[in-house]
Scaffold this active site. Structure first.
Site, PDB file in Angstrom:
ATOM      1  N   HIS A 132     -12.727  -2.693   2.631  1.00 28.71           N
ATOM      2  CA  HIS A 132     -11.289  -2.836   2.864  1.00 28.71           C
ATOM      3  C   HIS A 132     -10.888  -2.434   4.300  1.00 28.71           C
ATOM      4  O   HIS A 132     -10.477  -3.293   5.075  1.00 28.71           O
ATOM      5  CB  HIS A 132     -10.544  -1.995   1.811  1.00 28.71           C
ATOM      6  CG  HIS A 132      -9.066  -2.173   1.823  1.00 28.71           C
ATOM      7  ND1 HIS A 132      -8.281  -1.917   0.724  1.00 28.71           N
ATOM      8  CD2 HIS A 132      -8.208  -2.552   2.808  1.00 28.71           C
ATOM      9  CE1 HIS A 132      -7.014  -2.164   1.025  1.00 28.71           C
ATOM     10  NE2 HIS A 132      -6.949  -2.541   2.283  1.00 28.71           N
TER      11      HIS A 132
ATOM     12  N   HIS B 214      -7.240  -2.708   8.898  1.00 31.49           N
ATOM     13  CA  HIS B 214      -8.482  -3.396   8.532  1.00 31.49           C
ATOM     14  C   HIS B 214      -9.298  -3.612   9.803  1.00 31.49           C
ATOM     15  O   HIS B 214      -9.864  -4.679  10.005  1.00 31.49           O
ATOM     16  CB  HIS B 214      -8.179  -4.740   7.880  1.00 31.49           C
ATOM     17  CG  HIS B 214      -7.330  -4.647   6.641  1.00 31.49           C
ATOM     18  ND1 HIS B 214      -6.792  -5.742   6.028  1.00 31.49           N
ATOM     19  CD2 HIS B 214      -6.963  -3.579   5.893  1.00 31.49           C
ATOM     20  CE1 HIS B 214      -6.091  -5.359   4.961  1.00 31.49           C
ATOM     21  NE2 HIS B 214      -6.181  -4.046   4.855  1.00 31.49           N
TER      22      HIS B 214
ATOM     23  N   HIS C  69      -2.886   2.782   8.195  1.00 32.78           N
ATOM     24  CA  HIS C  69      -3.951   2.061   7.486  1.00 32.78           C
ATOM     25  C   HIS C  69      -4.187   0.723   8.173  1.00 32.78           C
ATOM     26  O   HIS C  69      -3.237  -0.032   8.398  1.00 32.78           O
ATOM     27  CB  HIS C  69      -3.541   1.852   6.025  1.00 32.78           C
ATOM     28  CG  HIS C  69      -4.338   0.789   5.343  1.00 32.78           C
ATOM     29  ND1 HIS C  69      -5.715   0.842   5.253  1.00 32.78           N
ATOM     30  CD2 HIS C  69      -3.976  -0.362   4.729  1.00 32.78           C
ATOM     31  CE1 HIS C  69      -6.149  -0.237   4.609  1.00 32.78           C
ATOM     32  NE2 HIS C  69      -5.113  -0.979   4.292  1.00 32.78           N
TER      33      HIS C  69
ATOM     34  N   GLU D 182       0.827  -1.213   0.000  1.00 35.49           N
ATOM     35  CA  GLU D 182       0.000   0.000   0.000  1.00 35.49           C
ATOM     36  C   GLU D 182       0.867   1.271   0.000  1.00 35.49           C
ATOM     37  O   GLU D 182       0.354   2.377   0.176  1.00 35.49           O
ATOM     38  CB  GLU D 182      -0.924  -0.040   1.216  1.00 35.49           C
ATOM     39  CG  GLU D 182      -2.368   0.346   0.997  1.00 35.49           C
ATOM     40  CD  GLU D 182      -3.084  -0.419  -0.102  1.00 35.49           C
ATOM     41  OE1 GLU D 182      -3.026   0.046  -1.260  1.00 35.49           O
ATOM     42  OE2 GLU D 182      -3.707  -1.462   0.189  1.00 35.49           O
TER      43      GLU D 182
HETATM   44 ZN   LIG Z   1      -5.278  -2.839   3.412  1.00 36.40          ZN
END
Ligand SMILES: [Zn+2]
Length: 213
Positions: A154, A91, A89, A71
């Protein structure tokens, strides 16, 4: 703490707090034209400073032996157009629940204002395959003028002037999503109005004097 040490510290905390499981999620922190990012496929609670790649603003590897997170293009796209110095980031569960079922997280609590949008809304970026420039562009659009966004089907992403700030924004985002999702299970959560949010901003800008002896 060096940039790489910060990634180890907050990677460990992200796993401890259940914001990340296994190798999902990635963090980065920027200093001038260098970005330290978590490596691809590594458990975030088992990082060592040497494991964390350092890339330049074009994504070229400057230091480290491991592959930067898949990412990384999204992290760099955010740095390119904002003054953010850190990106987180994950999940996380409730963030992902909202991101898979809704077009946005409405303002159910005034602390949502801490995520930057004056309307208290957190937008859900349109779905695109992980790691693609398309996803990076969608996230950048959803983040405009805000410190947090959700990513359809996501997870979530937050930014900050420091990694600590971006990390705390991720915790707050997850808490707001949890309150809303749990609220929906109990009844119909009330959404704060523009006027109610404006009054919060006003009070924050002009706090009342506290009495002194
Ligand atoms: Zn991700």
């Amino acid at each position: 703490m060096s940039l790489r040490e910060q990634l180890c510290e907050y990677g460990r905390r992200a796993v401890e707090l259940g914001l990340v499981i296994g190798t999902s999620g990635n963090l980065s922190v920027r200093d001038a034209d260098r970005v330290a990012v978590t490596p691809s496929g590594a458990a975030l609670d088992r990082l060592t400073p040497e494991m964390c790649p350092i890339v330049d603003m074009a994504g070229r590897l400057v230091a480290g032996d491991l592959r930067p997170s898949s990412e990384t293009p999204m992290h760099l796209a955010i740095y390119e157009t904002t003054d953010a110095r850190a990106v987180v980031h994950t999940h996380s569960v409730f963030g992902t629940v909202v991101a898979t079922t809704m077009a946005e997280l409405p303002p159910v609590h005034y602390n949502a204002l801490m995520l930057g949008g004056m309307d208290g809304v957190v937008k859900v970026a349109e779905y695109a395959t992980y790691g693609t420039p398309e996803l990076a562009a969608n996230v950048r659009a959803a983040l405009e003028g805000r410190r947090a966004a959700l990513m359809a089907n996501h997870g979530g992403v937050t930014v900050g002037a420091t990694l600590e700030e971006a990390f705390e924004a991720t915790r707050l985002l997850e808490w707001l999503c949890e309150v809303y999702v749990r609220g929906l299970g109990v009844g119909r959560p009330a959404i704060l109005t523009k006027e109610q949010l404006a009054a919060v901003v006003e009070r924050t800008l002009n706090p009342p004097d506290f009495p002194r002896l």
